[in-house]
Design a protein around this motif. Sequence first.
Motif, PDB file in Angstrom:
ATOM      1  N   ILE A  30       0.822  -1.216   0.000  1.00 13.93           N
ATOM      2  CA  ILE A  30       0.000   0.000   0.000  1.00 13.93           C
ATOM      3  C   ILE A  30       0.859   1.270   0.000  1.00 13.93           C
ATOM      4  CG2 ILE A  30      -1.919  -1.186   1.106  1.00 13.93           C
ATOM      5  CD1 ILE A  30      -1.241   0.299   3.701  1.00 13.93           C
ATOM      6  N   PHE A  31       2.154   1.137   0.383  1.00 15.51           N
ATOM      7  CA  PHE A  31       3.078   2.264   0.261  1.00 15.51           C
ATOM      8  C   PHE A  31       4.512   1.763   0.377  1.00 15.51           C
ATOM      9  CE2 PHE A  31       2.351   2.006   4.825  1.00 15.51           C
ATOM     10  CZ  PHE A  31       3.551   2.376   5.424  1.00 15.51           C
ATOM     11  N   PHE A  32       5.439   2.650   0.052  1.00 11.96           N
ATOM     12  CA  PHE A  32       6.864   2.375   0.222  1.00 11.96           C
ATOM     13  C   PHE A  32       7.431   3.401   1.189  1.00 11.96           C
ATOM     14  CE2 PHE A  32      11.195   3.683  -1.221  1.00 11.96           C
ATOM     15  CZ  PHE A  32      11.872   2.623  -0.643  1.00 11.96           C
ATOM     16  N   LYS A  33       8.152   2.931   2.211  1.00 12.93           N
ATOM     17  CA  LYS A  33       8.771   3.816   3.198  1.00 12.93           C
ATOM     18  C   LYS A  33      10.288   3.786   3.042  1.00 12.93           C
ATOM     19  CE  LYS A  33       7.157   4.351   7.388  1.00 12.93           C
ATOM     20  NZ  LYS A  33       7.054   5.844   7.497  1.00 12.93           N
ATOM     21  N   TRP A  34      10.883   4.993   2.995  1.00 12.97           N
ATOM     22  CA  TRP A  34      12.332   5.134   2.825  1.00 12.97           C
ATOM     23  C   TRP A  34      12.920   5.914   3.986  1.00 12.97           C
ATOM     24  CZ3 TRP A  34      15.223   9.386  -0.072  1.00 12.97           C
ATOM     25  CH2 TRP A  34      16.553   9.017  -0.323  1.00 12.97           C
ATOM     26  N   GLU A  35      13.897   5.308   4.658  1.00 14.72           N
ATOM     27  CA  GLU A  35      14.599   5.955   5.767  1.00 14.72           C
ATOM     28  C   GLU A  35      16.112   5.802   5.553  1.00 14.72           C
ATOM     29  OE1 GLU A  35      11.352   5.453   9.399  1.00 14.72           O
ATOM     30  OE2 GLU A  35      13.197   4.295   9.447  1.00 14.72           O
ATOM     31  N   PRO A  36      16.711   6.672   4.779  1.00 19.23           N
ATOM     32  CA  PRO A  36      18.118   6.479   4.406  1.00 19.23           C
ATOM     33  C   PRO A  36      19.129   6.794   5.495  1.00 19.23           C
ATOM     34  CG  PRO A  36      17.300   8.538   3.498  1.00 19.23           C
ATOM     35  CD  PRO A  36      16.109   7.839   4.110  1.00 19.23           C
ATOM     36  N   LEU A  37      18.715   7.394   6.614  1.00 19.51           N
ATOM     37  CA  LEU A  37      19.625   7.797   7.686  1.00 19.51           C
ATOM     38  C   LEU A  37      20.772   8.643   7.139  1.00 19.51           C
ATOM     39  CD1 LEU A  37      19.743   4.690  10.069  1.00 19.51           C
ATOM     40  CD2 LEU A  37      18.133   6.595  10.005  1.00 19.51           C
ATOM     41  N   MET A  38      20.404   9.577   6.243  1.00 20.48           N
ATOM     42  CA  MET A  38      21.338  10.583   5.740  1.00 20.48           C
ATOM     43  C   MET A  38      21.289  11.784   6.681  1.00 20.48           C
ATOM     44  SD  MET A  38      20.129  10.390   1.746  1.00 20.48           S
ATOM     45  CE  MET A  38      20.859  11.972   1.364  1.00 20.48           C
ATOM     46  N   ARG A  39      22.456  12.342   6.972  1.00 22.68           N
ATOM     47  CA  ARG A  39      22.504  13.476   7.887  1.00 22.68           C
ATOM     48  C   ARG A  39      21.765  14.681   7.311  1.00 22.68           C
ATOM     49  NH1 ARG A  39      27.747  13.898  11.668  1.00 22.68           N
ATOM     50  NH2 ARG A  39      28.124  11.683  12.021  1.00 22.68           N
ATOM     51  N   ARG A  40      20.979  15.306   8.161  1.00 19.42           N
ATOM     52  CA  ARG A  40      20.235  16.496   7.762  1.00 19.42           C
ATOM     53  C   ARG A  40      21.195  17.665   7.584  1.00 19.42           C
ATOM     54  NH1 ARG A  40      14.882  18.201   8.263  1.00 19.42           N
ATOM     55  NH2 ARG A  40      14.584  20.418   8.680  1.00 19.42           N
ATOM     56  N   ASP A  41      21.086  18.326   6.450  1.00 21.52           N
ATOM     57  CA  ASP A  41      21.912  19.486   6.132  1.00 21.52           C
ATOM     58  C   ASP A  41      20.972  20.641   5.814  1.00 21.52           C
ATOM     59  OD1 ASP A  41      23.497  21.461   4.976  1.00 21.52           O
ATOM     60  OD2 ASP A  41      24.836  20.025   3.997  1.00 21.52           O
ATOM     61  N   LEU A  42      20.906  21.612   6.697  1.00 25.88           N
ATOM     62  CA  LEU A  42      19.946  22.718   6.537  1.00 25.88           C
ATOM     63  C   LEU A  42      20.158  23.485   5.246  1.00 25.88           C
ATOM     64  CD1 LEU A  42      19.780  24.103  10.191  1.00 25.88           C
ATOM     65  CD2 LEU A  42      18.127  22.636   9.011  1.00 25.88           C
ATOM     66  N   GLU A  43      21.398  23.545   4.753  1.00 23.14           N
ATOM     67  CA  GLU A  43      21.676  24.317   3.547  1.00 23.14           C
ATOM     68  C   GLU A  43      21.080  23.682   2.293  1.00 23.14           C
ATOM     69  OE1 GLU A  43      25.814  25.115   3.135  1.00 23.14           O
ATOM     70  OE2 GLU A  43      25.970  26.194   5.049  1.00 23.14           O
ATOM     71  N   VAL A  44      20.921  22.359   2.301  1.00 24.69           N
ATOM     72  CA  VAL A  44      20.403  21.685   1.100  1.00 24.69           C
ATOM     73  C   VAL A  44      19.038  21.032   1.357  1.00 24.69           C
ATOM     74  CG1 VAL A  44      22.728  21.252   0.248  1.00 24.69           C
ATOM     75  CG2 VAL A  44      21.595  19.522   1.628  1.00 24.69           C
ATOM     76  N   GLN A  45      18.495  21.213   2.575  1.00 25.68           N
ATOM     77  CA  GLN A  45      17.273  20.512   2.940  1.00 25.68           C
ATOM     78  C   GLN A  45      16.090  20.884   2.054  1.00 25.68           C
ATOM     79  OE1 GLN A  45      17.628  18.179   5.161  1.00 25.68           O
ATOM     80  NE2 GLN A  45      15.527  17.430   5.233  1.00 25.68           N
ATOM     81  N   ALA A  46      15.921  22.173   1.780  1.00 23.69           N
ATOM     82  CA  ALA A  46      14.771  22.611   0.966  1.00 23.69           C
ATOM     83  C   ALA A  46      14.838  22.009  -0.432  1.00 23.69           C
ATOM     84  CB  ALA A  46      14.735  24.133   0.894  1.00 23.69           C
ATOM     85  N   GLU A  47      16.031  22.008  -1.030  1.00 28.67           N
ATOM     86  CA  GLU A  47      16.193  21.424  -2.361  1.00 28.67           C
ATOM     87  C   GLU A  47      15.940  19.925  -2.335  1.00 28.67           C
ATOM     88  OE1 GLU A  47      19.615  20.912  -5.859  1.00 28.67           O
ATOM     89  OE2 GLU A  47      20.032  22.077  -4.047  1.00 28.67           O
ATOM     90  N   LEU A  48      16.457  19.263  -1.305  1.00 27.01           N
ATOM     91  CA  LEU A  48      16.259  17.824  -1.176  1.00 27.01           C
ATOM     92  C   LEU A  48      14.783  17.482  -1.049  1.00 27.01           C
ATOM     93  CD1 LEU A  48      17.252  14.913  -0.706  1.00 27.01           C
ATOM     94  CD2 LEU A  48      17.469  15.484   1.723  1.00 27.01           C
ATOM     95  N   GLU A  49      14.078  18.200  -0.177  1.00 29.47           N
ATOM     96  CA  GLU A  49      12.663  17.911   0.019  1.00 29.47           C
ATOM     97  C   GLU A  49      11.854  18.204  -1.241  1.00 29.47           C
ATOM     98  OE1 GLU A  49      11.114  19.589   3.605  1.00 29.47           O
ATOM     99  OE2 GLU A  49      12.624  18.603   4.872  1.00 29.47           O
ATOM    100  N   GLY A  50      12.280  19.216  -2.005  1.00 28.63           N
ATOM    101  CA  GLY A  50      11.621  19.497  -3.283  1.00 28.63           C
ATOM    102  C   GLY A  50      11.794  18.348  -4.256  1.00 28.63           C
ATOM    103  N   ASN A  51      12.999  17.809  -4.305  1.00 34.12           N
ATOM    104  CA  ASN A  51      13.255  16.661  -5.184  1.00 34.12           C
ATOM    105  C   ASN A  51      12.443  15.450  -4.757  1.00 34.12           C
ATOM    106  OD1 ASN A  51      15.107  17.997  -6.807  1.00 34.12           O
ATOM    107  ND2 ASN A  51      16.868  17.392  -5.563  1.00 34.12           N
ATOM    108  N   LEU A  52      12.398  15.193  -3.441  1.00 40.31           N
ATOM    109  CA  LEU A  52      11.636  14.052  -2.943  1.00 40.31           C
ATOM    110  C   LEU A  52      10.157  14.181  -3.303  1.00 40.31           C
ATOM    111  CD1 LEU A  52      13.333  13.586   0.549  1.00 40.31           C
ATOM    112  CD2 LEU A  52      13.453  12.010  -1.382  1.00 40.31           C
ATOM    113  N   ALA A  53       9.620  15.385  -3.157  1.00 43.33           N
ATOM    114  CA  ALA A  53       8.206  15.618  -3.511  1.00 43.33           C
ATOM    115  C   ALA A  53       7.971  15.355  -4.997  1.00 43.33           C
ATOM    116  CB  ALA A  53       7.809  17.038  -3.130  1.00 43.33           C
ATOM    117  N   SER A  54       8.921  15.769  -5.833  1.00 42.89           N
ATOM    118  CA  SER A  54       8.763  15.571  -7.281  1.00 42.89           C
ATOM    119  C   SER A  54       8.835  14.096  -7.658  1.00 42.89           C
ATOM    120  CB  SER A  54       9.824  16.368  -8.048  1.00 42.89           C
ATOM    121  OG  SER A  54      11.119  15.802  -7.864  1.00 42.89           O
ATOM    122  N   TRP A  55       9.483  13.294  -6.810  1.00 36.49           N
ATOM    123  CA  TRP A  55       9.578  11.854  -7.064  1.00 36.49           C
ATOM    124  C   TRP A  55       8.397  11.086  -6.465  1.00 36.49           C
ATOM    125  CZ3 TRP A  55      15.205  12.167  -4.941  1.00 36.49           C
ATOM    126  CH2 TRP A  55      16.036  12.733  -5.926  1.00 36.49           C
TER     127      TRP A  55
END
Length: 284
Positions: A63-88
């Motif tokens: 019913i869904f796929f869950k991804w938990e990569p345990l990548m360190r959060r980086d505030l400088e690139v977080q917005a771009e990363l979350e935008g990419n994740l949303a687009s995927w």
Amino acid sequence: MFLNSKEWRQFQESVGRKTFSIGEGFLVRLDIPFGKNYLYSNYVDIPKHLKEVKSIAKGEGAIFFKWEPLMRRDLEVQAELEGNLASWGFQKARKELQPQRTTILDLTKDKEEILAGMHKKTRYNIRLAGRRGVKIAESEDFESFWKLMRKTAQRDKFHTHSKDYYEKLLGLNMAKLYFAKKEDKLHAAAITLFYKGRATYLHGASDYKYRRDMAPHLLHWQIILDAKEQGLKEYDLWGIDEKKWPGVTRFKRGFEGEEVEYIGSWDIPLQKFWYNLYKLKNEF
């Protein structure tokens, strides 16, 4: 990270979970009520394999796929990363399977430097436990561990895994069971995984009756010393959260490791009705 190891995959299969190869990582199928399931992975390069993930998910009726990569959060690139994740097709999940904040000690330092860097109360308690006769050693006494784990869970009101789960976990070559004892009385226990340069404290239990002897402090100090002696570079205390686990978080922070935050848990809904029903039951 042990979660992406061949040994961890074999362990998942040993406790009855189906797994699937993806690139150099793998997916795990996790069954949930009503005959449903979802797929889960910590593999960092999952975004490169989403087409294959969705194909496997469709075949399994996930019913869904869950991804938990345990990548360190980086505030400088977080917005771009979350935008990419949303687009995927990902959306931020409220519920995680693995802790998303932790504290990690640098074991490349001298042991005196590691000890000196701890909170003074933690150092005091390590020495106090030693003066009071607490002894630390590896053990194969699973039944005593299980008895203490159940006692701890009842006291602190948390759910354990099954007995079989812990037994099979301790069957892994990278798993070590440590006991803290005084006069043959078991005060505390810890399951720690030693894997590729990092020791990870995964599960622990303690007897409240013996709390004044401060055995858990000495227990972790011995694990740190053993990991360092074996050439490991980090000790991961595996999970802090002031709201969920205030006492445990305070204890772990006393060792004064680096506090690390990961990017969180991300879901791709595949059957929206069932996914929303799952969220209502599990996230609120």
